[in-house]
Design a protein around this motif. Structure first.
Motif, mmCIF file in Angstrom:
data_model
loop_
_atom_site.group_PDB
_atom_site.id
_atom_site.type_symbol
_atom_site.label_atom_id
_atom_site.label_comp_id
_atom_site.label_asym_id
_atom_site.label_seq_id
_atom_site.Cartn_x
_atom_site.Cartn_y
_atom_site.Cartn_z
ATOM 1 N N ILE A 11 0.837 -1.202 0.000
ATOM 2 C CA ILE A 11 0.000 0.000 0.000
ATOM 3 C C ILE A 11 0.870 1.251 0.000
ATOM 4 C CG2 ILE A 11 -1.642 1.328 1.393
ATOM 5 C CD1 ILE A 11 -2.943 -1.359 2.131
ATOM 6 N N ILE A 12 1.958 1.253 0.766
ATOM 7 C CA ILE A 12 2.876 2.397 0.762
ATOM 8 C C ILE A 12 3.480 2.592 -0.615
ATOM 9 C CG2 ILE A 12 5.097 3.218 1.653
ATOM 10 C CD1 ILE A 12 4.306 1.939 4.348
ATOM 11 N N THR A 13 3.882 1.510 -1.259
ATOM 12 C CA THR A 13 4.459 1.592 -2.608
ATOM 13 C C THR A 13 3.453 2.158 -3.606
ATOM 14 O OG1 THR A 13 5.859 -0.307 -2.115
ATOM 15 C CG2 THR A 13 5.579 0.261 -4.431
ATOM 16 N N ILE A 14 2.213 1.720 -3.518
ATOM 17 C CA ILE A 14 1.181 2.215 -4.435
ATOM 18 C C ILE A 14 0.939 3.702 -4.218
ATOM 19 C CG2 ILE A 14 -1.295 2.095 -4.955
ATOM 20 C CD1 ILE A 14 -1.063 -0.941 -4.523
ATOM 21 N N ILE A 15 0.892 4.133 -2.972
ATOM 22 C CA ILE A 15 0.669 5.557 -2.684
ATOM 23 C C ILE A 15 1.818 6.393 -3.224
ATOM 24 C CG2 ILE A 15 0.542 7.248 -0.809
ATOM 25 C CD1 ILE A 15 -1.065 5.123 0.761
ATOM 26 N N PHE A 32 3.914 5.546 -5.654
ATOM 27 C CA PHE A 32 3.878 5.457 -7.113
ATOM 28 C C PHE A 32 2.820 6.394 -7.704
ATOM 29 C CE2 PHE A 32 1.672 3.319 -10.707
ATOM 30 C CZ PHE A 32 2.633 3.552 -11.672
ATOM 31 N N LEU A 33 1.625 6.372 -7.145
ATOM 32 C CA LEU A 33 0.563 7.226 -7.678
ATOM 33 C C LEU A 33 0.831 8.700 -7.431
ATOM 34 C CD1 LEU A 33 -2.623 5.141 -6.850
ATOM 35 C CD2 LEU A 33 -1.479 5.411 -9.059
ATOM 36 N N SER A 34 1.446 9.046 -6.301
ATOM 37 C CA SER A 34 1.763 10.457 -6.055
ATOM 38 C C SER A 34 2.852 10.955 -7.007
ATOM 39 C CB SER A 34 2.158 10.678 -4.605
ATOM 40 O OG SER A 34 3.329 9.975 -4.307
ATOM 41 N N VAL A 35 3.856 10.135 -7.283
ATOM 42 C CA VAL A 35 4.889 10.517 -8.254
ATOM 43 C C VAL A 35 4.274 10.654 -9.640
ATOM 44 C CG1 VAL A 35 6.965 9.667 -9.447
ATOM 45 C CG2 VAL A 35 6.821 9.575 -6.958
ATOM 46 N N PHE A 53 0.512 16.093 -13.647
ATOM 47 C CA PHE A 53 -0.054 17.411 -13.294
ATOM 48 C C PHE A 53 0.955 18.213 -12.491
ATOM 49 C CE2 PHE A 53 -3.522 14.202 -13.021
ATOM 50 C CZ PHE A 53 -4.181 14.551 -14.182
ATOM 51 N N PRO A 54 1.983 18.757 -13.153
ATOM 52 C CA PRO A 54 3.008 19.504 -12.410
ATOM 53 C C PRO A 54 2.406 20.769 -11.789
ATOM 54 C CG PRO A 54 3.412 19.669 -14.770
ATOM 55 C CD PRO A 54 2.229 18.765 -14.587
#
Length: 167
Positions: free
Chosen positions: A150-154, A156-159, A165-166
């Motif tokens: 779950i930490i990895t997914i969060i 990954f999705l935030s990056v 959307f810079p």
């Protein structure tokens, strides 16, 4: 993009399927095949002359890898659970079979000698730490993987959102 995200959510939810069954592995393999189909569709629709890999393809490949790692973890947990079941069945068999059948093994010492040896060996044996059972190790691995997953997914999705959307 949204269907691949749903596949990722389904993969996270699949971690709550019972560990002992093979349904978890087959469900995760179905998700992996679904992502493969999505990658084939993307390969046919995206332009092949692009110099850089499109971000949507990178997204699908990363989700594919995450689900693949989840399948490997599920196989490891199933292996550990099987080891625990084998150990438990061996202990049950030895407890049930015992020496109550009245037959005597000619190579083993008489009961009185065996009892004296056991008393002397337990007196000299150091205190041993309680060993973890394989099923407990499997549950620890499963929960630890879920938290890290779950930490990895969060992350990954935030990056990915920062790239798309810079600010």
């Amino acid at each position: 993009m949204i269907p691949v995200f749903f596949f990722l959510v389904l993969d996270v939810i699949s971690n709550f399927i019972d560990i002992s069954g093979a349904d978890k592995v087959s469900f995760k393999l179905t998700l992996l095949l679904s992502i493969s189909v999505m990658l084939l569709i993307l390969y046919n629709t995206l332009p092949s002359t692009a110099e850089n890999i499109p971000l949507i393809a990178s997204y699908c490949c990363a989700v594919f890898c995450l689900i693949g790692i989840g399948i490997l973890e599920t196989c490891l947990v199933n292996f550990l659970m099987a080891r625990g079941d084998e150990k438990r069945s061996a202990e049950t068999t030895s407890t049930v079979s015992g020496r109550d059948d009245g037959e005597r093994d000619l190579n083993s010492p008489p009961d009185s000698v065996r009892d004296q040896n056991e008393k002397s060996s337990t007196a000299t044996r150091p205190i041993q730490w309680k060993k973890l059972s394989w099923t407990r190790v499997a549950r620890i691995v499963d929960v630890t993987f879920l938290v890290l997953y779950i930490i990895t997914i969060i992350v990954f999705l935030s990056v990915l959102c920062n790239i798309w959307f810079p600010l």
